[in-house]
Design a protein around this motif. Sequence first.
Motif, PDB file in Angstrom:
ATOM      1  N   PHE A 146      -9.873   2.091   1.320  1.00  0.00           N
ATOM      2  CA  PHE A 146      -9.867   2.062   2.775  1.00  0.00           C
ATOM      3  C   PHE A 146      -8.734   2.947   3.255  1.00  0.00           C
ATOM      4  O   PHE A 146      -7.575   2.640   3.003  1.00  0.00           O
ATOM      5  CB  PHE A 146      -9.641   0.645   3.293  1.00  0.00           C
ATOM      6  N   THR A 147      -9.043   4.032   3.915  1.00  0.00           N
ATOM      7  CA  THR A 147      -7.950   4.917   4.333  1.00  0.00           C
ATOM      8  C   THR A 147      -7.926   5.191   5.829  1.00  0.00           C
ATOM      9  O   THR A 147      -6.877   5.497   6.372  1.00  0.00           O
ATOM     10  CB  THR A 147      -8.020   6.276   3.613  1.00  0.00           C
ATOM     11  N   ASP A 148      -9.042   5.091   6.495  1.00  0.00           N
ATOM     12  CA  ASP A 148      -9.071   5.363   7.926  1.00  0.00           C
ATOM     13  C   ASP A 148      -9.902   4.310   8.654  1.00  0.00           C
ATOM     14  O   ASP A 148     -10.905   3.834   8.117  1.00  0.00           O
ATOM     15  CB  ASP A 148      -9.695   6.732   8.217  1.00  0.00           C
ATOM     16  N   SER A 175       1.695  -2.606   8.147  1.00  0.00           N
ATOM     17  CA  SER A 175       1.093  -1.676   7.205  1.00  0.00           C
ATOM     18  C   SER A 175      -0.411  -1.654   7.439  1.00  0.00           C
ATOM     19  O   SER A 175      -0.989  -2.568   8.004  1.00  0.00           O
ATOM     20  CB  SER A 175       1.383  -2.106   5.780  1.00  0.00           C
ATOM     21  N   PHE A 176      -1.006  -0.591   6.979  1.00  0.00           N
ATOM     22  CA  PHE A 176      -2.433  -0.396   7.192  1.00  0.00           C
ATOM     23  C   PHE A 176      -3.263  -1.535   6.589  1.00  0.00           C
ATOM     24  O   PHE A 176      -4.165  -2.066   7.224  1.00  0.00           O
ATOM     25  CB  PHE A 176      -2.846   0.938   6.575  1.00  0.00           C
ATOM     26  N   GLY A 206       0.911   5.139  -0.309  1.00  0.00           N
ATOM     27  CA  GLY A 206      -0.013   6.262  -0.216  1.00  0.00           C
ATOM     28  C   GLY A 206       0.042   7.121  -1.464  1.00  0.00           C
ATOM     29  O   GLY A 206       0.593   6.715  -2.477  1.00  0.00           O
ATOM     30  N   PRO A 207      -0.519   8.310  -1.388  1.00  0.00           N
ATOM     31  CA  PRO A 207      -0.538   9.246  -2.494  1.00  0.00           C
ATOM     32  C   PRO A 207       0.792   9.314  -3.260  1.00  0.00           C
ATOM     33  O   PRO A 207       0.848   9.025  -4.430  1.00  0.00           O
ATOM     34  CB  PRO A 207      -0.849  10.583  -1.814  1.00  0.00           C
ATOM     35  N   SER A 208       1.845   9.657  -2.565  1.00  0.00           N
ATOM     36  CA  SER A 208       3.122   9.695  -3.253  1.00  0.00           C
ATOM     37  C   SER A 208       4.088   8.747  -2.572  1.00  0.00           C
ATOM     38  O   SER A 208       4.734   9.090  -1.587  1.00  0.00           O
ATOM     39  CB  SER A 208       3.674  11.109  -3.266  1.00  0.00           C
ATOM     40  N   GLN A 222       0.834  -1.183   0.000  1.00  0.00           N
ATOM     41  CA  GLN A 222       0.000   0.000   0.000  1.00  0.00           C
ATOM     42  C   GLN A 222       0.879   1.246   0.000  1.00  0.00           C
ATOM     43  O   GLN A 222       1.424   1.624   0.993  1.00  0.00           O
ATOM     44  CB  GLN A 222      -0.886  -0.005   1.242  1.00  0.00           C
ATOM     45  N   PRO A 266     -11.421   8.023   1.736  1.00  0.00           N
ATOM     46  CA  PRO A 266     -10.842   9.364   1.902  1.00  0.00           C
ATOM     47  C   PRO A 266     -11.860  10.502   1.945  1.00  0.00           C
ATOM     48  O   PRO A 266     -11.545  11.586   2.429  1.00  0.00           O
ATOM     49  CB  PRO A 266      -9.906   9.504   0.695  1.00  0.00           C
TER      50      PRO A 266
END
Lengths: 270, 270
Positions: B193-195, B97-98, B20-22, B18, B231
């Motif tokens: 799924f982010t939070d 990791s998340f 993230g954005p960058s 996973q 998000p």
Amino acid sequence: MGGTVTSSVTQLDDQEGQDGPSGGALYRQVAADLREAITTGAYGEAGRLPAEGALAERYGVSRGTVRQALAVLRADGLVTSRRGTRRVVLGNARVQSFSELLSFTHWARALGEEPGGRLESLVRRPADAAEREQLRLEPGAEVYVTLRLRTLSGTAVMVERTVYPPHVGVLVAKLPPDVVSHTEHLREHGILFTDADHTIDVVAANAEDAKLLGCRRGAPLLRERRRTTDPTGRPVEWSQDRYLPGTVSFSVHNSMVTSALSRHARTSDD
Amino acid sequence: MGGTVTSSVTQLDDQEGQDGPSGGALYRQVAADLREAITTGAYGEAGRLPAEGALAERYGVSRGTVRQALAVLRADGLVTSRRGTRRVVLGNARVQSFSELLSFTHWARALGEEPGGRLESLVRRPADAAEREQLRLEPGAEVYVTLRLRTLSGTAVMVERTVYPPHVGVLVAKLPPDVVSHTEHLREHGILFTDADHTIDVVAANAEDAKLLGCRRGAPLLRERRRTTDPTGRPVEWSQDRYLPGTVSFSVHNSMVTSALSRHARTSDD
DNA sequence: GAGTGGTCTAGACCACACG
DNA sequence: GTGTGGTCTAGACCACTCT
């Protein structure tokens, strides 16, 4: 735009409680103000926050400072963040302060409950292998071990077994037995609690647990093991708390950017 | 200075999993390199890290970027930080990791265990009040509810009850019943799924739990309730997992600067 | 294409720890 | 006093979302 906004930078010169290195930092004031606005519902339940630039202008700070403030709220699970769109309000704050989490006394008072406790025993003895490992002690070192029953407004809810390294233990041993909060007293003596690792699982009550908590032997208890260290990385306590079911639960927020939670197979030994 | 240092900026063009954005951000590369050096023991068990300025020079980045990298390690509980002194190595990384935390399948594989599972039921029905609250649905909305038994290398360890909002549920309903990881499939269909908010406590096994897990009715189970959002803040699942005691434990790291963990009195209703 | 958050820089000053 | 991390600024460019 500027006028319909309900909140402003009401100068919070100082917030009580555990204030970190710089409690009066600008970004903390901004964070506090935004938190207030969010929990008040100024932006709605799933509403969007103003752009970072707009906030910077409103508060008269740089964008960097606003971002620092927003990072705090992000870690607390109050807002999301995604490139390209405004930040979104996630929910209401529920995260407790660090000291509230470490100190049973502090926590109970925040709940409006009357914290109580009884020191069952305090012994000094050589550390065993596991204790040396956890507290990072030399072979032959001694530890101070306390056993306490904790009550919430009179009802027993938890048994706490704490192992202290010598430099903390000597202070604990000197405390009068009726002291409610050990944590607060230790802080006054220069022992700082800054980091903690928690492990949560289920365990069966042993004879001692059963007697103190008034449950059957073998009854399930929610166990929290915690190792706390000071800013130099030196362990200052290793504690094992056993709660009666139904009295507490633990909550964690995490996200792709802030993890800190993990799941492990098999409970390691006792 | 530069010579005795064992690690360098080995260009990690991309880390899998996973991201993230960058994922290719400079500070992440620095963080990864430092994490590697720390867990390898390059700075010793309770050793001190080089100063931020020195790191900035070594990696050829600004101090701000180094600080961003260090913030990651700080949140993971790898290093401390205090004004006036060098950062101290706290311990080894253990944070997952998340996605490893959200996906049973992903987690099991990372352990080297064979994840298994059986979909016991999948029903579609009107949401009750609690579900509407959790998933932020309108009155009259429907939800998809799954009941799954999860196994680790053949042994049953957990019962999972998940409630999906309509826009996710329709996708879940379409999946073949033998799909191991729902999470991965949903991500491919654009569900992010982010939070997540987790609540951990103890609960007694009901008749259904007992039958599936092969334990007595009333036997204690470790319960994890989890609400996950995307998000935009929209809830995408509300799950309740019940583990057999002794199969798992949960760990959290927190500190004065990064909390996200809290303790609550009284288990809220079911 | 316009707006927004994510990343990065270069410099500055301050508060604190330690010798 | 010296070195260190904590805070703050002003500006820049990029990646992404949305319309």
